[in-house]
Design an enzyme around this catalytic site. Structure first.
Site, PDB file in Angstrom:
ATOM      1  N   THR A  91     -10.666  -3.235  -2.619  1.00 27.30           N
ATOM      2  CA  THR A  91      -9.598  -4.205  -2.875  1.00 27.30           C
ATOM      3  C   THR A  91      -9.637  -4.494  -4.366  1.00 27.30           C
ATOM      4  O   THR A  91     -10.586  -5.079  -4.876  1.00 27.30           O
ATOM      5  CB  THR A  91      -9.790  -5.495  -2.080  1.00 27.30           C
ATOM      6  N   LYS A 166      -2.615  -5.853   0.592  1.00 27.46           N
ATOM      7  CA  LYS A 166      -3.906  -6.504   0.847  1.00 27.46           C
ATOM      8  C   LYS A 166      -3.916  -7.918   0.271  1.00 27.46           C
ATOM      9  O   LYS A 166      -4.386  -8.860   0.916  1.00 27.46           O
ATOM     10  CB  LYS A 166      -5.045  -5.664   0.246  1.00 27.46           C
ATOM     11  N   LYS A 234     -12.526 -13.047  -5.330  1.00 27.59           N
ATOM     12  CA  LYS A 234     -11.994 -11.936  -6.120  1.00 27.59           C
ATOM     13  C   LYS A 234     -10.563 -11.633  -5.688  1.00 27.59           C
ATOM     14  O   LYS A 234      -9.648 -11.510  -6.529  1.00 27.59           O
ATOM     15  CB  LYS A 234     -12.857 -10.676  -5.926  1.00 27.59           C
TER      16      LYS A 234
END
Lengths: 283, 283
Positions: A91, A166, A234
């Site tokens: 990701t 995502k 993150k």
């Protein structure tokens, strides 16, 4: 197809193993060599990316942070032979994914961005959800391999779209998990029975995967990680970087909250630890 | 047990009907007499609360706003005979519920607060979730009647707890639905295919009842109400009133967002119209 797998952590190792089990020839590289060597003899470990990459047709990467992706692709793009397919399953930043796609094109390499959801259990059970951006004809070539790793494979469109998807997914989760935490904290302050409350939540229109899987852990203050705070933070920061001038107020609050939680040394805990952020404010 | 049912709107009418179907003798009162008369001949309509309440053993109320609850209970408490059981199923103020409980006690009347979730379909199908606060021995007496209206009946504890539980439930939904809206708006801004995106969301750890039932409607900008913006806003405001010094940031943002949505004349639309709040900010 011969496979080079880069990044053999909790996610990468079982994913690479699924490809080996399916009959692919797989070699692996990890910056910490012991982590790749642990997969031998099934999967041969590589001393360096440069020493293995010319022998393979496809490279999968699943590493930590966008900086790691950048670093590893600098080396991949330097050494890969033309028409090698490159697939980043980290990701990472959609903007970075688009950059890598362009650089790859210039070197006659193909690139897909294909992050996953479903966690370590999804990786182990081969039930990940995989969101893919890039060229459709390359996606079609890689699809049979994705199907050994995941249950739901979705082509999202042009380069970067997998990463965007995502980040959208994580944005939805952010509102979801913050709402559960706020609800449970309100319930606690009113001295409601939290077990009964969770039954109400999961029994109707407030129900969700997060409530079903993290609600009980929040009540028990059981912060053992399914998905790490540091990784979720993150993801939220990446979403914040990419939102441009959109005013996504809940995402912003969630990002700040997870940052504070991380600052308070909860970064290695599971995302359900967000309840702690609220509990500490109560005291 | 003879029943007086007060409030025969989209929720109340089918709920009262379930009690009639179960064999209870039911009469009904509505401020708009035609709405009670529409239930005849099964359910006898009352000209006033005072004219019917002495003939019954239990009174159910499900009206609009806390002010309506207050008004209707002033009359109920004045005219009910001792040991009548009073049950408010409106989503209303827990503080008000506690006041009514005390006043009822002083007059030898019993009171439960028992708001519901599940919407008009839940009311019609008898599948509501009912959260109950008050005295347990009174709850036990009413439970057989609740079971004709709902599928999940949860005793939450002392007076006001049913209302608190409902507000907690709505707080969870607020984060959930805001997260879905923010995710979809981000997806739209990145020109992702929204159908594919919704499949990803509902296929994994971002999934929820709201995503499954309102996600498609958000994409289609189909704002036909399952649950009205005006009622959700009422619930969120009640939660804000009751949170005291808790810092529930997402609840606060959601309340402001739904207020703005309501100000823009979306109060008679469904809660999924929150996507419009974000879309209008994009333009």
């Amino acid at each position: 197809m011969r496979v080079l797998w880069i990044g053999t952590g909790v996610m990468g190792a079982p994913m690479a193993k699924h490809l080996f089990d399916a009959g692919y020839e797989v070699c692996a590289f990890n910056r910490t060599p012991e982590k790749a060597e642990a997969l031998e003899p099934d999967i041969r470990s590589c001393k360096s990316i440069a020493s293995c990459i010319k022998d393979v047709d496809i490279v999968f990467t699943i590493v930590g942070f966008p900086n790691d992706v950048k670093e590893v692709y600098d080396e991949i793009l330097e050494h890969a032979k033309p028409r090698t397919i490159l697939v980043d399953m980290t990701t990472s930043s959609p903007t970075l994914a688009k950059e890598i796609y362009k650089k790859a094109q210039a070197k006659n390499l193909d690139f897909l961005d294909a992050p996953v959801t479903g966690g370590d259990l999804g990786a182990i059970n081969g039930t990940l959800s995989i969101m893919v951006g890039g060229d459709f004809h390359i996606y079609e070539k890689v699809l049979p391999l994705f199907q050994f790793m995941g249950k739901t494979i979705t082509f999202m469109g042009k380069p970067g779209s997998g990463m965007y998807a995502k980040l959208v997914n994580q944005t939805v989760i952010a509102g979801n998990i913050m709402g559960i935490a706020e609800g449970l904290v309100l319930a606690k302050s009113k001295k409601l029975d939290l077990d009964s409350m969770l039954n109400v939540i999961t029994g109707g229109s407030a129900s969700s995967w997060q409530a079903q899987n993290n609600g009980r852990k929040m009540i028990d203050q059981d912060y053992r990680p399914g998905f790490f705070v540091k990784h979720f933070l993150k993801d939220l920061k990446l979403a914040m970087e990419e939102k441009e001038d959109l005013d996504l107020e809940v995402l912003e609050i969630a990002t700040k909250a997870y940052q504070k939680l991380s600052d308070k040394k909860f970064s290695e805990e599971g995302t359900q630890a967000i309840i702690e952020y609220y509990l500490q404010k109560m005291m």
